[in-house]
Enzyme design. Structure first.
Site, PDB file in Angstrom:
ATOM      1  N   SER A 141      -2.424 -14.295  -2.940  1.00 46.82           N
ATOM      2  CA  SER A 141      -3.083 -13.470  -3.983  1.00 46.82           C
ATOM      3  C   SER A 141      -3.171 -14.039  -5.121  1.00 46.82           C
ATOM      4  CB  SER A 141      -1.998 -12.183  -4.077  1.00 46.82           C
ATOM      5  OG  SER A 141      -2.303 -11.509  -5.084  1.00 46.82           O
ATOM      6  N   TYR A 154       6.722  -9.052  -4.974  1.00 44.76           N
ATOM      7  CA  TYR A 154       5.314  -9.561  -4.309  1.00 44.76           C
ATOM      8  C   TYR A 154       4.908 -10.777  -4.852  1.00 44.76           C
ATOM      9  CZ  TYR A 154       0.625  -8.703  -2.927  1.00 44.76           C
ATOM     10  OH  TYR A 154      -0.673  -8.804  -2.535  1.00 44.76           O
TER      11      TYR A 154
HETATM   12  N1  LIG Z   1      -5.874  -5.314  -1.299  1.00 49.53           N
HETATM   13  C1  LIG Z   1      -5.612  -6.165  -2.241  1.00 49.53           C
HETATM   14  O1  LIG Z   1      -6.059  -5.896  -3.448  1.00 49.53           O
HETATM   15  C2  LIG Z   1      -5.138  -7.456  -1.938  1.00 49.53           C
HETATM   16  C3  LIG Z   1      -5.277  -8.418  -3.123  1.00 49.53           C
HETATM   17  C4  LIG Z   1      -4.697  -9.933  -2.789  1.00 49.53           C
HETATM   18  C5  LIG Z   1      -4.023 -10.313  -1.656  1.00 49.53           C
HETATM   19  N2  LIG Z   1      -4.123  -9.198  -0.687  1.00 49.53           N
HETATM   20  C6  LIG Z   1      -3.449  -9.828   0.456  1.00 49.53           C
HETATM   21  O2  LIG Z   1      -4.082  -9.545   1.427  1.00 49.53           O
HETATM   22  C7  LIG Z   1      -3.340  -9.188   2.648  1.00 49.53           C
HETATM   23  C8  LIG Z   1      -3.953  -8.108   3.364  1.00 49.53           C
HETATM   24  O3  LIG Z   1      -4.079  -7.049   2.683  1.00 49.53           O
HETATM   25  P1  LIG Z   1      -4.920  -5.728   2.905  1.00 49.53           P
HETATM   26  O4  LIG Z   1      -5.364  -5.182   1.511  1.00 49.53           O
HETATM   27  O5  LIG Z   1      -5.961  -5.923   3.917  1.00 49.53           O
HETATM   28  O6  LIG Z   1      -3.780  -4.652   3.268  1.00 49.53           O
HETATM   29  P2  LIG Z   1      -3.578  -3.547   4.332  1.00 49.53           P
HETATM   30  O7  LIG Z   1      -4.814  -2.832   4.628  1.00 49.53           O
HETATM   31  O8  LIG Z   1      -2.295  -2.877   3.985  1.00 49.53           O
HETATM   32  O9  LIG Z   1      -3.353  -4.393   5.769  1.00 49.53           O
HETATM   33  C9  LIG Z   1      -2.032  -5.140   5.711  1.00 49.53           C
HETATM   34  C10 LIG Z   1      -2.062  -5.644   7.273  1.00 49.53           C
HETATM   35  O10 LIG Z   1      -0.841  -6.341   7.533  1.00 49.53           O
HETATM   36  C11 LIG Z   1      -0.266  -5.928   8.674  1.00 49.53           C
HETATM   37  N3  LIG Z   1       1.279  -6.053   8.506  1.00 49.53           N
HETATM   38  C12 LIG Z   1       2.065  -5.728   7.372  1.00 49.53           C
HETATM   39  N4  LIG Z   1       3.164  -5.918   7.788  1.00 49.53           N
HETATM   40  C13 LIG Z   1       3.172  -6.516   9.015  1.00 49.53           C
HETATM   41  C14 LIG Z   1       4.583  -6.864   9.736  1.00 49.53           C
HETATM   42  N5  LIG Z   1       5.758  -6.698   9.389  1.00 49.53           N
HETATM   43  N6  LIG Z   1       4.125  -7.182  11.026  1.00 49.53           N
HETATM   44  C15 LIG Z   1       2.854  -7.504  11.334  1.00 49.53           C
HETATM   45  N7  LIG Z   1       1.790  -6.899  10.526  1.00 49.53           N
HETATM   46  C16 LIG Z   1       2.026  -6.549   9.467  1.00 49.53           C
HETATM   47  C17 LIG Z   1      -0.543  -4.385   8.613  1.00 49.53           C
HETATM   48  O11 LIG Z   1      -0.565  -4.132   9.919  1.00 49.53           O
HETATM   49  P3  LIG Z   1       0.074  -2.890  10.634  1.00 49.53           P
HETATM   50  O12 LIG Z   1       0.066  -1.654   9.560  1.00 49.53           O
HETATM   51  O13 LIG Z   1      -0.426  -2.476  11.939  1.00 49.53           O
HETATM   52  O14 LIG Z   1       1.714  -3.381  10.646  1.00 49.53           O
HETATM   53  C18 LIG Z   1      -2.207  -4.626   8.492  1.00 49.53           C
HETATM   54  O15 LIG Z   1      -2.944  -4.834   9.380  1.00 49.53           O
HETATM   55  C19 LIG Z   1      -2.012  -9.229   2.393  1.00 49.53           C
HETATM   56  O16 LIG Z   1      -1.154 -10.385   2.698  1.00 49.53           O
HETATM   57  C20 LIG Z   1      -2.181  -8.787   0.952  1.00 49.53           C
HETATM   58  O17 LIG Z   1      -0.972  -9.190   0.106  1.00 49.53           O
HETATM   59  C21 LIG Z   1      -4.683  -8.053  -0.741  1.00 49.53           C
END
Ligand SMILES: NC(=O)c1ccc[n+]([C@@H]2O[C@H](COP(=O)([O-])OP(=O)(O)OC[C@H]3O[C@@H](n4cnc5c(N)ncnc54)[C@H](OP(=O)(O)O)[C@@H]3O)[C@@H](O)[C@H]2O)c1
Length: 258
Positions: A141, A154
């Protein structure tokens, strides 16, 4: 006549948001996919979207990435991995009314976003080393470049992954295994909906996935976006503290239930 083997990829966090979009992006390129997450039902929905988009096949790994035995068994059963995208993660931090996140929140965030990601990476790395090739992408991120006062653990977990990925890329030079560190800014996903605050320059999950896959397939070292948040995040730690704090003041938030 034997057909060429479809390229294969494992995506963690494929049951939601950026991970689902990454899986669909790779499906469109004909990949065979391993989809990891905790929620089986949501992973099954991702499988449907991926097969419709052209995936050569999909396998579901419904487990917590902190479960090292489940991770190892899934990777062993999947076979050769051309591309591994470590994307699973959680957002947590200061809740409304709190000055700083709780100790429990800090530990869980570091456990999932940093420790489990690094351990999972090593499971895959063993298989890639044995084969002498592969491509790894770590989704971290911009918070890993510019720490957020409302989510210290985080920010630390993502900074840890940035360092780990850059170091690993150099360590693996000449082995046939490439590493890309992806630093998204704000992306519209269920995680994004938990973030109660300003989200400047937010992009869609499909846009983020397209950029990340393109960088991974070109073996780019770093893939930060969007402009101008990426260069601004890079610069903040070089600024005098009072100027850095002006930057973070504009993006203060609390974590809600989404
Ligand atoms: N959205 C943003 O603005 C943003 C910005 C920068 C970086 N990111 C990064 O991008 C990545 C994806 O984020 P997103 O926005 O797509 O979030 P999201 O919609 O909440 O999806 C997160 C994913 O991670 C999985 N996950 C979380 N904890 C887990 C665990 N303990 N074991 C297995 N799977 C797990 C969840 O699966 P389950 O719920 O099925 O467990 C889900 O598929 C993350 O690493 C996040 O930090 C996001």
């Amino acid at each position: 006549v034997s057909l060429p083997r479809a390229r294969s990829a494992i995506v963690t966090g494929a049951s939601s948001g950026i991970g689902t979009a990454l899986a669909i992006e790779l499906a469109g390129k004909g990949y065979r996919l391993g989809l990891v997450g905790r929620h089986e039902q949501r992973l099954t929905e991702t499988v449907g979207s991926c097969l419709a988009a052209g995936a050569a096949g999909c396998e579901i790994g419904a487990f917590d990435i902190r479960d090292a035995d489940a991770f190892t068994a899934f990777v062993a059963g999947f076979g050769d991995i051309d591309l591994y995208i470590s994307n699973a993660g959680i957002l947590d931090g200061r809740r409304e009314g709190e000055v700083v996140e709780s100790r429990g929140v800090a530990r869980t965030v570091l456990d999932i976003n940093l420790i489990a990601c690094v351990e999972g990476l090593h499971t895959v790395l063993d298989a890639m080393r044995a084969r002498g090739r592969g491509q790894i992408t770590l989704v971290t991120s911009l918070a890993g470049l510019s720490p957020l006062p409302d989510a210290p653990a985080y920010s630390a977990s993502k900074a840890g992954l940035v360092s780990y990925g850059i170091a690993l890329r150099d360590a693996l030079e000449g082995t046939g295994i490439g590493v890309t560190v992806a630093c998204p800014g704000y992306v519209a996903t269920p995680m994004g909906a938990q973030h109660v605050g300003n989200r400047p320059f937010e992009v869609t999950a499909a846009d983020a996935a397209h950029r990340i896959v393109r960088a991974a397939l070109k073996n780019r070292a770093l893939c930060g976006f969007p402009f101008p948040l990426h260069p601004a995040a890079h610069l903040t730690l070089m600024l005098p503290d009072c100027m850095r704090r002006l930057f973070t003041k504009g993006v203060r938030f609390t974590v809600g239930s989404g």
